[in-house]
Design a protein around this motif. Structure first.
Motif, PDB file in Angstrom:
ATOM      1  N   CYS A  30       0.823  -1.113   0.000  1.00  0.00           N
ATOM      2  CA  CYS A  30      -0.186   0.030   0.033  1.00  0.00           C
ATOM      3  C   CYS A  30       0.754   1.338  -0.051  1.00  0.00           C
ATOM      4  N   LEU A  31       1.929   1.419   0.865  1.00  0.00           N
ATOM      5  CA  LEU A  31       2.798   2.469   0.728  1.00  0.00           C
ATOM      6  C   LEU A  31       3.744   2.764  -0.376  1.00  0.00           C
ATOM      7  N   LEU A  32       3.845   1.407  -1.026  1.00  0.00           N
ATOM      8  CA  LEU A  32       4.667   1.704  -2.161  1.00  0.00           C
ATOM      9  C   LEU A  32       3.772   2.204  -3.302  1.00  0.00           C
ATOM     10  N   LYS A  33       2.472   1.744  -3.245  1.00  0.00           N
ATOM     11  CA  LYS A  33       1.587   2.363  -4.355  1.00  0.00           C
ATOM     12  C   LYS A  33       1.620   3.912  -4.164  1.00  0.00           C
ATOM     13  N   GLU A  34       1.643   4.292  -2.873  1.00  0.00           N
ATOM     14  CA  GLU A  34       1.217   5.550  -2.481  1.00  0.00           C
ATOM     15  C   GLU A  34       2.390   6.703  -3.071  1.00  0.00           C
ATOM     16  N   LYS A  35       3.543   5.849  -3.086  1.00  0.00           N
ATOM     17  CA  LYS A  35       4.786   6.746  -3.287  1.00  0.00           C
ATOM     18  C   LYS A  35       4.917   7.299  -4.760  1.00  0.00           C
ATOM     19  N   ARG A  36       5.485   8.475  -5.134  1.00  0.00           N
ATOM     20  CA  ARG A  36       5.786   8.954  -6.390  1.00  0.00           C
ATOM     21  C   ARG A  36       6.764   8.380  -7.149  1.00  0.00           C
ATOM     22  N   SER A  37       6.668   7.697  -8.000  1.00  0.00           N
ATOM     23  CA  SER A  37       7.676   6.933  -8.738  1.00  0.00           C
ATOM     24  C   SER A  37       8.939   7.745  -9.193  1.00  0.00           C
ATOM     25  N   THR A  38       8.628   9.097  -9.340  1.00  0.00           N
ATOM     26  CA  THR A  38       9.783   9.876  -9.986  1.00  0.00           C
ATOM     27  C   THR A  38      10.455  10.324  -8.742  1.00  0.00           C
ATOM     28  N   ASN A  39      10.111  10.409  -7.569  1.00  0.00           N
ATOM     29  CA  ASN A  39      10.997  10.586  -6.292  1.00  0.00           C
ATOM     30  C   ASN A  39      11.629   9.420  -5.784  1.00  0.00           C
TER      31      ASN A  39
END
Length: 355
Positions: free
Chosen positions: A210-219
């Motif tokens: 869930c937390l990985l999905k929330e992350k901005r992939s560019t960041n």
């Protein structure tokens, strides 16, 4: 990972530690630091692995009651979030250069200055462990001790570099977040832990997803590239003047890296704890395996886990106090059963490491 503009709903109260979030402006951009505990106590700073923050990297350890009492009784905890890895982070502009590992290390020093911290205990996981180790070699007078989980110390191998480059390009150009997410989960957890959906700990994996999905992939990609550009610090390891405790799962991709690292450290003030049937993220997968080694490690600083209500130590030089049950062979046997330790029994500094 959240680039579409919509975010996965996360119950923050369920996974929060109840601390205070600080936004610290540094020469390399703003950074989020979550502070928990009494700031008059000695400081423990944490730094997580790629794509993680303190909630997804350390909550298993901090929610384990005995570990929580040990850590929060002795320390004020400063959880450093990698740039852009905090909850609801906005995308970092592409115009801002990707920081080098040395930039991230200097950023840690600026965070300590912001909070007025002279010397600190450090706990890092994989990428975070590398950053804090470099910090300890560069600012040796500011580090009391190192607790490293599945650490890195060598430059990325050609195989690792190529594999990571392909994943980075897929993430950047094609937004293939599922493949990158699977890579990260395999980086964190053992295969058995990921496959066994019947055990209660599978909730940890689900929370991490869930937390990985929330992350901005560019960041995430920016931090990933920073760590992928790391350099070999093996030659500097013998310059470390602080005690060092290394944890690594026997199924971690970085198991051999940890063995290499411990072989280069001064055996009089360093220790390796190998955790059986565990991946890299020992803090989440088997946090109970860290308790007894941490207790012995902190004994060298006069710190202890309280067995009753009382005052908290204000300095690493406080008098030693150890509960009697900790020294029980039966208790130690039960606690250490899942762990293989390689710890020196000798110390020229007094208060050495014991297992």
């Amino acid at each position: 990972m959240g680039d579409s503009g919509s975010f996965v709903s996360i119950d923050v109260d369920r996974i929060s530690f109840g601390g205070k979030e600080h936004r610290v402006e540094t020469s390399y951009g703003p950074i989020s630091v979550a502070v928990y505990g009494d700031q008059d106590k000695p400081a423990l700073i944490t730094y997580p692995d790629v794509a993680l923050n303190h909630m997804s990297c350390f909550q298993g350890l901090f929610f384990f009651p005995e570990a929580a009492s040990l850590l929060l009784h002795n320390f004020c905890i400063y959880n450093i979030c990698p740039p852009g890895h905090e909850l609801a982070a906005t995308p970092i502009s592409s115009d801002i250069p990707v920081p080098s590992v040395d930039d991230l290390v200097d950023q840690v020093a600026e965070i300590l200055d912001f909070f007025g911290l002279d010397s600190v205990m450090c706990m890092g996981v994989t990428a975070g462990a590398y950053i804090l180790t470099v910090f300890a070699t560069k600012f040796s007078d500011r580090v009391l001790g190192l607790i490293l989980v599945s650490p890195l110390c060598r430059a990325a191998s050609w195989t690792e570099w190529l594999y990571d480059k392909v994943l980075s390009n897929l993430l950047y150009f094609c937004r293939v977040c599922g493949l990158f997410k699977d890579y990260l989960l395999q980086r964190y957890f053992s295969k058995k832990f990921l496959e066994n959906a019947q055990i209660p700990e599978s909730d940890i994996v689900q929370a991490c997803i869930c937390l990985l999905k929330e992350k901005r992939s560019t960041n995430v990609l920016r931090f990933f590239r920073s760590i992928n550009g790391r350099y070999d610090i093996t030659a500097k390891l013998n310059q470390l003047r602080c005690r060092t405790l290394i944890f690594v799962g026997e199924n971690s991709p970085y198991h051999s890296e940890s063995l290499h690292m411990i072989s280069k450290l001064d055996h009089r003030c360093s220790a390796l704890v190998e955790v059986q049937a565990c991946g890299s993220l020992v803090t989440e997968e088997q946090p109970h395996a860290m308790l007894i080694p941490l207790e012995f490690f902190f004994m060298g600083y006069g710190l202890y886990r309280p067995c009753q209500l009382g005052g908290s130590p204000r300095s690493p030089l406080s008098p030693l106090c150890i509960s009697a049950e900790l020294l029980s062979p039966e208790s130690m046997g039960l606690k250490l059963k899942p762990i293989k330790t390689r710890i020196s029994l000798k110390s020229d500094q007094g208060g050495g490491l014991v297992a």
